[in-house]
Design a protein around this motif. Sequence first.
Motif, PDB file in Angstrom:
ATOM      1  N   ASN A 214     -60.385  24.364 -18.411  1.00  0.00           N
ATOM      2  CA  ASN A 214     -60.221  25.167 -17.200  1.00  0.00           C
ATOM      3  C   ASN A 214     -61.089  24.692 -16.045  1.00  0.00           C
ATOM      4  OD1 ASN A 214     -62.693  25.942 -18.198  1.00  0.00           O
ATOM      5  ND2 ASN A 214     -61.984  27.956 -18.915  1.00  0.00           N
ATOM      6  N   THR A 215     -61.797  23.598 -16.257  1.00  0.00           N
ATOM      7  CA  THR A 215     -62.580  22.991 -15.180  1.00  0.00           C
ATOM      8  C   THR A 215     -62.321  21.488 -15.191  1.00  0.00           C
ATOM      9  OG1 THR A 215     -64.538  22.538 -16.540  1.00  0.00           O
ATOM     10  CG2 THR A 215     -64.396  24.724 -15.514  1.00  0.00           C
ATOM     11  N   ILE A 216     -62.718  20.841 -14.119  1.00  0.00           N
ATOM     12  CA  ILE A 216     -62.500  19.400 -14.038  1.00  0.00           C
ATOM     13  C   ILE A 216     -63.281  18.662 -15.120  1.00  0.00           C
ATOM     14  CG2 ILE A 216     -64.340  19.103 -12.317  1.00  0.00           C
ATOM     15  CD1 ILE A 216     -62.673  16.801 -11.133  1.00  0.00           C
ATOM     16  N   TRP A 217     -64.479  19.172 -15.467  1.00  0.00           N
ATOM     17  CA  TRP A 217     -65.303  18.484 -16.469  1.00  0.00           C
ATOM     18  C   TRP A 217     -64.710  18.623 -17.859  1.00  0.00           C
ATOM     19  CZ3 TRP A 217     -68.057  15.167 -14.166  1.00  0.00           C
ATOM     20  CH2 TRP A 217     -68.621  15.444 -12.920  1.00  0.00           C
ATOM     21  N   SER A 218     -64.190  19.785 -18.178  1.00  0.00           N
ATOM     22  CA  SER A 218     -63.541  19.948 -19.483  1.00  0.00           C
ATOM     23  C   SER A 218     -62.248  19.135 -19.541  1.00  0.00           C
ATOM     24  CB  SER A 218     -63.249  21.425 -19.758  1.00  0.00           C
ATOM     25  OG  SER A 218     -62.405  21.979 -18.766  1.00  0.00           O
ATOM     26  N   ASP A 219     -61.587  18.996 -18.386  1.00  0.00           N
ATOM     27  CA  ASP A 219     -60.371  18.179 -18.316  1.00  0.00           C
ATOM     28  C   ASP A 219     -60.713  16.705 -18.513  1.00  0.00           C
ATOM     29  OD1 ASP A 219     -57.790  17.385 -18.013  1.00  0.00           O
ATOM     30  OD2 ASP A 219     -57.496  18.260 -16.034  1.00  0.00           O
ATOM     31  N   ILE A 220     -61.806  16.259 -17.903  1.00  0.00           N
ATOM     32  CA  ILE A 220     -62.252  14.873 -18.088  1.00  0.00           C
ATOM     33  C   ILE A 220     -62.602  14.618 -19.546  1.00  0.00           C
ATOM     34  CG2 ILE A 220     -64.113  13.241 -17.571  1.00  0.00           C
ATOM     35  CD1 ILE A 220     -64.163  14.394 -14.732  1.00  0.00           C
ATOM     36  N   PHE A 221     -63.250  15.588 -20.183  1.00  0.00           N
ATOM     37  CA  PHE A 221     -63.589  15.458 -21.605  1.00  0.00           C
ATOM     38  C   PHE A 221     -62.318  15.345 -22.457  1.00  0.00           C
ATOM     39  CE2 PHE A 221     -64.112  17.580 -25.730  1.00  0.00           C
ATOM     40  CZ  PHE A 221     -65.040  16.727 -26.318  1.00  0.00           C
ATOM     41  N   ALA A 222     -61.339  16.216 -22.198  1.00  0.00           N
ATOM     42  CA  ALA A 222     -60.087  16.189 -22.952  1.00  0.00           C
ATOM     43  C   ALA A 222     -59.359  14.863 -22.748  1.00  0.00           C
ATOM     44  CB  ALA A 222     -59.198  17.352 -22.526  1.00  0.00           C
ATOM     45  N   THR A 223     -59.360  14.387 -21.511  1.00  0.00           N
ATOM     46  CA  THR A 223     -58.720  13.104 -21.210  1.00  0.00           C
ATOM     47  C   THR A 223     -59.416  11.960 -21.931  1.00  0.00           C
ATOM     48  OG1 THR A 223     -58.021  13.910 -19.041  1.00  0.00           O
ATOM     49  CG2 THR A 223     -58.103  11.529 -19.353  1.00  0.00           C
ATOM     50  N   SER A 224     -60.740  11.995 -21.952  1.00  0.00           N
ATOM     51  CA  SER A 224     -61.515  10.953 -22.637  1.00  0.00           C
ATOM     52  C   SER A 224     -61.217  10.932 -24.135  1.00  0.00           C
ATOM     53  CB  SER A 224     -63.013  11.163 -22.407  1.00  0.00           C
ATOM     54  OG  SER A 224     -63.320  11.133 -21.030  1.00  0.00           O
ATOM     55  N   VAL A 225     -61.076  12.115 -24.716  1.00  0.00           N
ATOM     56  CA  VAL A 225     -60.740  12.207 -26.143  1.00  0.00           C
ATOM     57  C   VAL A 225     -59.381  11.574 -26.404  1.00  0.00           C
ATOM     58  CG1 VAL A 225     -60.174  13.798 -28.025  1.00  0.00           C
ATOM     59  CG2 VAL A 225     -62.178  14.222 -26.591  1.00  0.00           C
ATOM     60  N   LYS A 226     -58.417  11.857 -25.549  1.00  0.00           N
ATOM     61  CA  LYS A 226     -57.075  11.295 -25.728  1.00  0.00           C
ATOM     62  C   LYS A 226     -57.087   9.776 -25.593  1.00  0.00           C
ATOM     63  CE  LYS A 226     -54.419  15.347 -24.232  1.00  0.00           C
ATOM     64  NZ  LYS A 226     -53.441  15.882 -23.257  1.00  0.00           N
ATOM     65  N   ILE A 227     -57.799   9.276 -24.595  1.00  0.00           N
ATOM     66  CA  ILE A 227     -57.867   7.824 -24.409  1.00  0.00           C
ATOM     67  C   ILE A 227     -58.581   7.172 -25.590  1.00  0.00           C
ATOM     68  CG2 ILE A 227     -58.845   5.983 -22.985  1.00  0.00           C
ATOM     69  CD1 ILE A 227     -58.398   7.775 -20.548  1.00  0.00           C
ATOM     70  N   GLY A 228     -59.661   7.789 -26.043  1.00  0.00           N
ATOM     71  CA  GLY A 228     -60.393   7.248 -27.192  1.00  0.00           C
ATOM     72  C   GLY A 228     -59.545   7.224 -28.444  1.00  0.00           C
ATOM     73  N   LEU A 229     -58.788   8.286 -28.667  1.00  0.00           N
ATOM     74  CA  LEU A 229     -57.906   8.344 -29.833  1.00  0.00           C
ATOM     75  C   LEU A 229     -56.820   7.283 -29.742  1.00  0.00           C
ATOM     76  CD1 LEU A 229     -57.177   9.802 -32.444  1.00  0.00           C
ATOM     77  CD2 LEU A 229     -55.806  11.410 -31.102  1.00  0.00           C
ATOM     78  N   PHE A 230     -56.298   7.068 -28.540  1.00  0.00           N
ATOM     79  CA  PHE A 230     -55.293   6.016 -28.364  1.00  0.00           C
ATOM     80  C   PHE A 230     -55.888   4.650 -28.683  1.00  0.00           C
ATOM     81  CE2 PHE A 230     -53.466   2.596 -25.893  1.00  0.00           C
ATOM     82  CZ  PHE A 230     -52.115   2.722 -26.167  1.00  0.00           C
ATOM     83  N   ILE A 231     -57.065   4.373 -28.156  1.00  0.00           N
ATOM     84  CA  ILE A 231     -57.694   3.065 -28.383  1.00  0.00           C
ATOM     85  C   ILE A 231     -57.900   2.808 -29.876  1.00  0.00           C
ATOM     86  CG2 ILE A 231     -59.819   1.746 -28.047  1.00  0.00           C
ATOM     87  CD1 ILE A 231     -60.028   3.029 -25.268  1.00  0.00           C
TER      88      ILE A 231
END
Length: 289
Positions: A214-231
């Motif tokens: 619900n905030t930009i920082w939590s969104d950045i964290f979620a995005t980072s998790v997705k990118i890391g999982l993809f890698i």
Amino acid sequence: ILILAMISKEALGYFGIAMVAAAVITTIPQAVHNVTLAPAMEKLGQTGDKKSIKHFFIEPMVLMAYTLPFLLACLNFAIHLPIVYFLTKYMQSIEIIKILILGYFFYSVASPALSMSLAMNKQLKLMFLVVPVVGLNFLLNYLFIKSGWGLKGVAMGTSITYFCYFCAIILFTLSNLDETLRAYPRTLVIIIIPIFYTVFLFWIIDTHLQINHNTIWSDIFATSVKIGLFILSYSLVFLKIKNHPAFQKLFKNYAAGRLCLADTGRCSQPGKESIWPDPFSRKGRLADY
């Protein structure tokens, strides 16, 4: 033109933003084109043998096909961040970008084929390939818009067109390199495998990994998790492709670069000669490459 005529000026703006974002991918193949075209032309001029430049075609294409998905993943999972939080007027562009990056993948990977065609002085014959592709793009976009798909339809039509261009120019280049017809499906398969796996991972991660934010920082964290999982998941493809000559040569050159000092041309390990020429000697001058 079709967007302006059949949809709206506002839609043209959304699509323009999407194309600018997706076109980031093309900076890599442009650099590869600039680096490989001149050496390929020189090699062909020296030997007169078309097969002598085949590695300028196959190896960069394989390297890009297997490494570009990392950039595609960053765009697919993170492109919403600047749009959602800073460019809210262009929210419609997010899905368009996700479709376009797949098309730009095929356009980018096809760039070595274009370079080798130019090296072989086949630019006039290329016109007979490019003109039908442009016509196909116009037709697909028109049909998708008429079917009610809107901007997503235009993005799909563009991506399908780039895929057809990719298939056609690979066949064109292989035939001009005097390769057999059996080389065509083998080349296509090795190039298409990573993008199919990439799309599969995109679907799995986007569908099954839902992280509340619900905030930009939590969104950045979620995005980072997705990118890391993809890698982590995508890196498994390198277990299969690591023995390809393109990667073997890349690893060898990297190892050699780690061992050698660029400023002296001497190997950093005592007792071993550098495989790199001294740039200040006659042998190492740029004109002699």
